[in-house]
Design a protein around this motif. Structure first.
Motif, PDB file in Angstrom:
ATOM      1  N   THR A 271     161.502  60.776   0.944  1.00  0.00           N
ATOM      2  CA  THR A 271     160.922  61.467  -0.208  1.00  0.00           C
ATOM      3  C   THR A 271     160.681  62.919   0.174  1.00  0.00           C
ATOM      4  N   PRO A 272     161.499  63.870  -0.307  1.00  0.00           N
ATOM      5  CA  PRO A 272     161.301  65.280   0.049  1.00  0.00           C
ATOM      6  C   PRO A 272     159.931  65.780  -0.419  1.00  0.00           C
ATOM      7  N   MET A 273     159.253  66.511   0.450  1.00  0.00           N
ATOM      8  CA  MET A 273     157.913  67.013   0.142  1.00  0.00           C
ATOM      9  C   MET A 273     157.790  68.486   0.509  1.00  0.00           C
ATOM     10  N   ASN A 274     156.892  69.135  -0.190  1.00  0.00           N
ATOM     11  CA  ASN A 274     156.564  70.522   0.102  1.00  0.00           C
ATOM     12  C   ASN A 274     155.549  70.575   1.250  1.00  0.00           C
ATOM     13  N   PRO A 275     155.340  71.762   1.845  1.00  0.00           N
ATOM     14  CA  PRO A 275     154.378  71.860   2.947  1.00  0.00           C
ATOM     15  C   PRO A 275     152.972  71.405   2.582  1.00  0.00           C
TER      16      PRO A 275
END
Length: 287
Positions: free
Chosen positions: A16-20
């Motif tokens: 699941t791509p996530m932001n910082p």
């Protein structure tokens, strides 16, 4: 319909791509799905263990399923991870995944509470009874603390809505026996065993390394299907280094995200606690 038609053959357990800041990166998700579809995946597993399902809210899981189902429509099956240790919650999540556009469900053995085998059977039956979507069981005892007994798998295989199992137990002898005595489709859930599982009759793969190696995985499946064992062995051996690198730790998501970020497929390698980014990413080696 066959299991291959219901779920696909070359499945990827998506990160699941996530932001910082820990929020879901929808641009990263779109880029990852495009990458997987382009490289040969025909099944996308959303919100599974590699997708950091324990840290996702119900709303986030629904958001992920909707986004992936919309982008992959007609090109790949979308399988939603729904399993929890609570049957009522799992049934609710099954309904939400169905409404969000999932093509199938991945149902993990109830974890932590360690029910009896009769409890596992009752749990899986209750979920399968409550949905019209095809169900793939998920046997991963090193994570759940509880293995599905062969008798349990055999009993569940008779349910009309349970069609497949993702086997991450790694007991090839047991898998071969059950493949010969049930109609359940087996999917290898342990990347370093992809070759022997396929060679002994597994329908396909649910691969963590497939986030990066969907194309070689497709080549491996094709080689086995055409009886080209030499090519299958060569493909499998070529993938050993990346399999080792991505799954050396107990959880493959951080290493897989780091590699995807390094390649520019997702913008960041961020994960949610209690997982931690790899050392190279914390030092700036990943995006």
């Amino acid at each position: 319909m066959t299991a291959a038609e219901l779920f696909g053959i070359n499945l990827v357990a998506m990160v699941t791509p996530m932001n910082p800041d820990g929020s879901i990166s929808l641009p990263g998700l779109a880029s990852l799905v495009d990458h997987l579809l382009t490289t040969g995946a025909d099944g996308l597993v959303v919100a599974g263990t590699t997708g950091e399902s324990p840290t996702l809210t119900d709303a986030e899981t629904t958001q992920l399923v909707k986004a992936v189902a919309t982008q992959a429509a007609g090109r790949a099956k979308v399988i939603a991870g729904i399993g929890t240790y609570d049957t009522a919650t799992t049934i609710r999540r099954a309904h939400e995944a169905e409404a969000a556009g999932a093509d199938g469900l991945l149902l993990v053995t109830p974890y932590y509470s360690k029910p009896t085998q009769a409890g596992v059977t009752a749990h899986c039956r209750a979920v399968a009874d409550a949905t019209t979507l095809p169900v793939m069981l998920y046997d991963v005892p090193h994570r759940t603390g509880l293995a599905m007994a062969p008798a349990t798998i055999t009993e569940l295989a008779a349910h009309p809505n349970i069609h497949a199992i993702k086997d991450a137990k790694g007991d090839l002898a047991e898998a071969m026996s059950l493949m010969s005595t049930t109609a359940l489709a087996y999917y290898c859930g342990t990347d370093d065993l992809n070759l022997p599982y396929l060679a002994t009759g597994a329908t396909g793969l649910v691969s963590v390394t497939g986030n990066l190696t969907a194309a070689p995985n497709a080549d491996l499946i094709q080689a086995i299907r055409t009886g080209d064992l030499d090519t299958a062995q060569a493909v499998h051996r070529s993938q050993i280094p990346i399999t080792t690198a991505l799954t050396a730790d107990s959880q493959g998501a951080p290493n897989t995200k780091a590699a995807l970020a390094e390649l520019g497929i997702i913008p960041h390698a961020s994960v949610r606690l209690p997982l931690m980014m790899t050392t190279s990413c914390r030092r700036g080696g990943g995006r």
